[in-house]
Design an enzyme around this catalytic site. Structure first.
Site, PDB file in Angstrom:
ATOM      1  N   GLY A   2       0.807  -1.221   0.000  1.00  0.00           N
ATOM      2  CA  GLY A   2       0.000   0.000   0.000  1.00  0.00           C
ATOM      3  C   GLY A   2       0.830   1.256   0.000  1.00  0.00           C
ATOM      4  N   GLY A   3       2.124   1.112   0.326  1.00  0.00           N
ATOM      5  CA  GLY A   3       3.030   2.249   0.257  1.00  0.00           C
ATOM      6  C   GLY A   3       2.716   3.347   1.259  1.00  0.00           C
TER       7      GLY A   3
ATOM      8  N   CYS B   8       0.987   6.180   0.886  1.00  0.00           N
ATOM      9  CA  CYS B   8      -0.385   6.700   0.887  1.00  0.00           C
ATOM     10  C   CYS B   8      -1.270   5.944   1.853  1.00  0.00           C
ATOM     11  CB  CYS B   8      -0.982   6.626  -0.518  1.00  0.00           C
ATOM     12  SG  CYS B   8      -2.730   7.072  -0.577  1.00  0.00           S
TER      13      CYS B   8
ATOM     14  N   ILE C 226      -0.387  18.969   2.980  1.00  0.00           N
ATOM     15  CA  ILE C 226       0.083  18.252   4.168  1.00  0.00           C
ATOM     16  C   ILE C 226       0.217  19.194   5.358  1.00  0.00           C
ATOM     17  CG2 ILE C 226       2.048  16.999   5.155  1.00  0.00           C
ATOM     18  CD1 ILE C 226       2.521  15.785   2.380  1.00  0.00           C
TER      19      ILE C 226
ATOM     20  N   ALA D 188       7.014  20.404   6.461  1.00  0.00           N
ATOM     21  CA  ALA D 188       6.065  20.022   5.410  1.00  0.00           C
ATOM     22  C   ALA D 188       6.360  20.860   4.172  1.00  0.00           C
ATOM     23  CB  ALA D 188       4.635  20.240   5.891  1.00  0.00           C
TER      24      ALA D 188
ATOM     25  N   ASP E  95       4.959   9.479  -8.222  1.00  0.00           N
ATOM     26  CA  ASP E  95       5.681  10.677  -7.790  1.00  0.00           C
ATOM     27  C   ASP E  95       7.023  10.853  -8.486  1.00  0.00           C
ATOM     28  OD1 ASP E  95       3.560  10.862  -6.063  1.00  0.00           O
ATOM     29  OD2 ASP E  95       4.714  10.568  -4.227  1.00  0.00           O
TER      30      ASP E  95
ATOM     31  N   HIS F 272     -32.199  19.145  -4.224  1.00  0.00           N
ATOM     32  CA  HIS F 272     -32.341  20.131  -3.158  1.00  0.00           C
ATOM     33  C   HIS F 272     -32.895  19.459  -1.902  1.00  0.00           C
ATOM     34  CE1 HIS F 272     -33.200  23.960  -1.205  1.00  0.00           C
ATOM     35  NE2 HIS F 272     -34.393  23.474  -0.888  1.00  0.00           N
TER      36      HIS F 272
END
Length: 462
Positions: A37-38, A40, A182, A266, A308, A441
């Site tokens: 899953g790394g 993330c 982040i 960050a 990335d 609505h």
């Protein structure tokens, strides 16, 4: 074993690419040095949203009286909040393991690198090496927190996002360096839990990639809730010798010094390209990114890169889309190249931010004559009933043809609303078609229709 595809990295790019490859009949393996899953799933998108939900629930309790409900003696258990976040991530990681098994994908534990044409060498935790063959190798190794050269992350007083998710104790005060998604999400979380938070941002506005009006709306909300914001400022040094941190900050008015328990860095991400064998294989890179074509093939036959580590936004859903396009091309399909101008970006602070396409400024710079429609949630019946009236929807159209150029939303639940705009833009929907599409609505999503109508002078409720 001879594989059709080996994917190095199992984040939202890697595991999605592997599953799609298996669906297309390709014998597939994933190489993963850490958790399936790394970042993330384990240390990013998912566990941070669990933390943010806890903060949101705590804020609801604190404001329960606004809804006619009395709650006495409420408090929070910081360790339990962190544990819930980790449990959520753990459950999701087990889900990825199930998907690997379901799709008959081999998971090879260890660090993978290119060692020759069609060959991946994997070093396991014990240091043992094994070589695996594949016709196609996809690099999906992701990224990590970027460190400023003068401010090194030590994991205790100067921390990155991973550390921020599992602090053993809640700090009384925190300085957040950087105000992208982040930085703003952690600033909101810690402030909501009771930490004194200061944001230091180098650019003139927080969330600097967003439309300027959106950035100012979030800043107004943050300040209202007690977050200090310093823009046009940079952290020059952090002294961690004492009990806490002494932070020197360069501002337009000169140097200032703050004290805080923790400094959260960050300031962006750095790609994981080290020790992958790129130089030996001859794979071309530029400024920390692997160079690829529209279907993620590198200059070396049989080697691909997604996520990335390539061009485009460093977002989970971008990596997933790239992975699917990449393997569909490998399988002989004819996928469309990804349109990077129709990628939604989301920030899950409170208020939330969601955007896609051109900002007003970028549309003008691109030469468009534009129509802009803006509808505030203060005029929304659903927002009033829910007690979440801050924020707005801002839409941008080409004045000549009605092309839907961009959307910028700030407020409650807007990250769930932006997909309507993404689909509309994909289908080349015009402003008038949005106006004539009946929205239910009362809902927050009505604001999209109302903002489109406002751009064309037809807004009913404003």
């Amino acid at each position: 074993m001879q594989y059709d595809v080996i994917v190095i990295g199992s984040g939202p790019g890697g595991y999605v690419a592997a599953i799609r490859a298996s669906q297309l009949g390709l014998k597939t393996a994933v190489v993963e040095k850490s958790e399936l899953g790394g970042v993330c799933l384990n240390w990013g998108c998912i566990p941070t949203k669990a933390l943010l939900k806890s903060a949101q629930v705590f804020e609801y309790i604190k404001h329960a009286k606004d809804y006619g409900i009395e709650v006495a003696g409420s408090s929070h258990d910081f360790a339990a909040v962190v544990k819930r976040s980790r449990d959520v991530a753990g459950g999701m990681s087990k889900g990825i393991a199930f998907l690997m098994k379901k799709n008959k994908i081999d998971v090879i534990a260890g660090f993978g690198k290119l060692v020759g044409s069609g060959k991946v060498e994997v070093t396991d935790a014990a240091g043992a090496k094994a070589t695996h063959d594949a016709k196609h190798i996809i690099l999906a190794t992701g990224a990590r927190s970027r460190e400023l050269p003068n401010i090194k992350i030590d994991g205790k007083k100067i921390i990155g996002y991973r550390d921020a998710m599992v602090l053993p104790n809640q700090p009384k005060s925190m300085v957040v360096m950087g105000s992208g998604a982040i930085g703003c999400e952690f600033a909101y979380f810690y402030n909501a839990m009771g930490t004194k938070v200061t944001i230091v941002e180098f650019m003139p506005n927080i969330l600097p990639v967003e439309d300027e009006e959106v950035s100012k709306e979030v800043a107004k909300s943050f300040k209202k809730n007690g977050i200090d914001i310093m823009t046009n400022a940079s952290v020059e040094s952090v002294d961690t010798a004492g009990a806490g941190c002494k932070i020197k900050i360069k501002t337009a008015d000169g140097m200032k010094e703050l004290e805080a328990d923790i400094v959260l860095s960050a300031v962006g991400i750095q790609t994981n390209l080290e020790n992958l064998g790129l130089e030996t294989a001859g794979v071309k890179t530029d400024k920390g990114k692997v160079l690829v074509d529209d279907f993620y093939a590198t200059n070396i036959k049989g080697v691909y890169a997604i996520g990335d580590i390539v061009k485009g936004q460093a977002l989970a859903h971008v990596a997933s889309a790239e992975g699917i396009i990449c393997v569909e091309k490998i399988a002989g399909h004819h996928p469309e190249p990804l349109n990077y101008n129709n990628i939604p970006g989301c920030t899950y602070s409170s208020p939330e931010v969601a955007s896609v396409g051109y900002t007003e400024k970028a549309a003008k710079e691109a030469g468009y004559e534009i129509k802009v429609g803006k509808f505030p949630f203060s005029a929304s019946g659903k927002a009033s009933a829910a007690g979440v009236k801050e924020g707005f929807v801002k839409l941008i159209f080409d004045a000549k043809y009605g092309e839907f150029l961009g959307a910028h939303l700030v407020g409650a639940n807007v990250t769930e609303m932006i997909a309507e705009v993404v689909v509309a833009r994909k289908l080349e929907t015009t402003g008038m078609e949005i106006i004539k599409s009946v929205h239910p609505h009362p809902t927050m999503s009505e604001a999209i229709m109302e903002a489109a109508a406002q751009a064309y002078g037809e807004c009913i409720h404003l």
